[in-house]
Design an enzyme around this catalytic site. Structure first.
Site, mmCIF file in Angstrom:
data_model
loop_
_atom_site.group_PDB
_atom_site.id
_atom_site.type_symbol
_atom_site.label_atom_id
_atom_site.label_comp_id
_atom_site.label_asym_id
_atom_site.label_seq_id
_atom_site.Cartn_x
_atom_site.Cartn_y
_atom_site.Cartn_z
ATOM 1 N N GLU A 199 0.847 -1.192 0.000
ATOM 2 C CA GLU A 199 0.000 0.000 0.000
ATOM 3 C C GLU A 199 0.884 1.244 0.000
ATOM 4 O OE1 GLU A 199 -2.428 2.931 -0.065
ATOM 5 O OE2 GLU A 199 -3.291 0.927 -0.250
ATOM 6 N N LEU B 178 -3.149 2.077 5.167
ATOM 7 C CA LEU B 178 -3.990 0.887 5.245
ATOM 8 C C LEU B 178 -5.430 1.303 5.519
ATOM 9 C CD1 LEU B 178 -3.966 -2.250 5.375
ATOM 10 C CD2 LEU B 178 -3.612 -2.026 7.841
ATOM 11 N N GLY C 281 -7.388 2.483 2.960
ATOM 12 C CA GLY C 281 -7.756 3.079 1.681
ATOM 13 C C GLY C 281 -8.810 4.168 1.773
ATOM 14 N N ASP D 237 -13.067 -1.126 -6.318
ATOM 15 C CA ASP D 237 -13.413 -0.066 -7.278
ATOM 16 C C ASP D 237 -12.650 -0.176 -8.586
ATOM 17 O OD1 ASP D 237 -15.023 0.857 -5.280
ATOM 18 O OD2 ASP D 237 -14.011 2.782 -5.002
ATOM 19 N N HIS E 141 -41.923 -3.965 19.065
ATOM 20 C CA HIS E 141 -42.699 -2.712 19.043
ATOM 21 C C HIS E 141 -42.326 -1.879 20.264
ATOM 22 C CE1 HIS E 141 -46.124 -0.001 18.572
ATOM 23 N NE2 HIS E 141 -46.360 -0.157 19.878
#
Length: 462
Positions: free
Chosen positions: A38, A42, A44, A306, A439
């Protein structure tokens, strides 16, 4: 020529973001010898310039709104302004804690961590800092960066990207956000909470255009109520500097002026100049092409996150990295159903979904085979308490499973977990209706929607 680092690893990973580090952790857990390279930090984009810092800003904005609105709940509170240095201190503290934890996790798994800018030097090696790291397999996970448009130069001052927006040392008086997708609407929402006069410009007909059209319209209604301006359906044509900001022009002749322009037109893959083409890796518009198991056309190379043309979400990167690690370890992982991935836009109100839209369902199954149901959060006690408005929309194949869940409202991102199970386990409405939901919770609204779809509505009209 790089020197050989001597060890031949089972897996060499280029990129330590969500996809890369998830692959490293899982591969090491499965007994593989892993090198993780990297160039920056670390974690990203997600940890340092994406998911985590933007959600911290949005939470600070939520607190600002609550301070303004205290009287609605009988609480005497006043809003005195944003201390942007204090906001950044809070945000950076969150990042720092997670970063230290992640560093410790990688070290504990005995992953060889290398800091430096790596380059693919062959189908089985990566060069970094003058050393060559060889692996039986290489995983490319170099991520993405903010995109711009032709002729639009990001200067980091008046024309900024999301990276700049996260460290902006002031709260601008006004802002134009170019792009009405996830990044654009999240920043618009946070800035509005901070007191910024915001206008979103989106070339497509709706905000968050990949979501179900009903969700887009609900968000647009909520943004109008909040005073967030937007212009839809016309493309950006140019920008010029003014005495104290920028002036943006659209193809339809409209112009808008503001102190800053945030360019939020998406993110593009980081792949240029990294040796991918030279190694024979198939590419398309900068993206690395992979099969359903994340393998490229080069048998020793995989790619995730990505960098590949799948959903640009951190949790998708995690899943893709884990899939690669398990495949290399000899397990038989199941390919990812990307429709079954939960998607959340963390603006106010939140937009959350899993499965397919009504339009996609009609395209796949035929209009006569698709049933939809909308459950208004006005009928949900906890949503009333929170003073949030919105809706849960279900998309069902007639007499079959629920294939889409689309939700708009505060905290809907916290409800998408059950929606994910409903879609991925191909649940029938009657099966979900049998489950008893607590609820009062917002989660109960998801149960009530399925009760209604199963033909036995409780707190809603037939």
């Amino acid at each position: 020529m790089a020197n050989d680092a001597s060890t031949v690893f089972d897996l060499v990973i280029l990129g330590g973001g969500s996809g890369g580090y998830a692959a490293a952790l899982r591969a090491a857990q499965l007994g593989l010898d892993v090198a993780l390279i990297e160039k920056d930090k670390l974690g990203g984009t997600c940890l340092h310039r994406g998911c985590i810092p933007t959600k911290a800003l949005l939470h600070a904005g939520e607190l600002a709104d609550q301070a303004r609105e205290g009287a609605e709940f009988g609480v005497k509170s006043t809003f005195e302004g944003i201390d942007i240095a204090g906001v950044h201190k809070y945000k950076d503290g969150v990042i720092s804690g997670l970063y230290k934890g992640l560093q410790g996790l990688v070290a504990s798994r005995k992953v060889t961590y290398v800091t430096g800018e790596g380059r693919l030097s062959s189908p089985t090696s990566v060069d970094v800092n003058g050393e060559r790291y060889t692996g039986r397999h290489v995983l490319l996970a170099t991520g993405s960066v903010p995109k711009s448009l032709p002729g639009l130069t990001i200067d980091g001052d008046r024309i900024i990207s999301s990276d700049h927006a996260l460290v902006l040392d002031r709260v601008p008086k006004s802002a134009i956000v170019l792009g009405g997708g996830v990044i654009g609407v999240e920043f618009a929402s946070a800035w509005k909470s901070f007191g910024v006069d915001v206008t979103i410009v989106e070339a497509l007909p709706h905000l968050v255009p990949v979501e179900d059209e009903n969700s887009s319209k609900l968000l647009e209604r909520a943004f109008r109520k909040r005073g967030i301006n937007f212009s839809l359906g016309s493309r950006f044509s140019g920008v010029e500097y003014t005495a104290d900001g920028v002036k943006v022009s659209l193809e339809n002749g409209k112009t808008f002026e503001a102190e800053v322009l945030l360019v939020a037109v998406g993110r593009g893959p980081v792949s240029q100049g990294l040796g991918y083409e030279e190694a024979g890796v198939a590419m398309d518009r900068g993206y690395v092409l992979v099969d359903e198991y994340m393998q490229t056309n080069v048998p020793t190379i995989s790619a995730v996150g990505d960098l590949v043309p799948t959903l640009q979400l951190a949790h998708v990167g995690f899943a893709e990295g884990i899939l690669v690690a398990e495949r290399l370890a000899g397990l038989k992982p199941v390919p990812i159903d990307y429709d079954g991935v939960p998607r959340v836009t963390y603006c106010h109100p939140e937009v959350a979904s899993v499965g397919i839209t009504e339009a996609k369902a009609k395209e796949l199954y035929g209009a006569d085979k698709v049933v939809t149901l909308k459950y208004n959060l006005a009928g949900n006690g906890k949503s009333k308490i929170l003073k949030t408005a919105g809706e849960i929309k279900l998309v069902q194949v007639r007499d079959g499973a629920v294939v889409g869940v689309h939700m708009v409202g505060d905290r809907m991102g916290e409800q998408v977990g059950e929606a994910q199970l409903i879609y991925n386990w191909e649940a029938l409405p009657a099966e979900v209706a049998q489950l008893i939901h607590a609820h009062p919770t917002q989660n109960e609204a998801l149960g009530e929607a399925h009760l209604a779809l199963a033909g036995k509505p409780l707190h809603s009209h037939d």
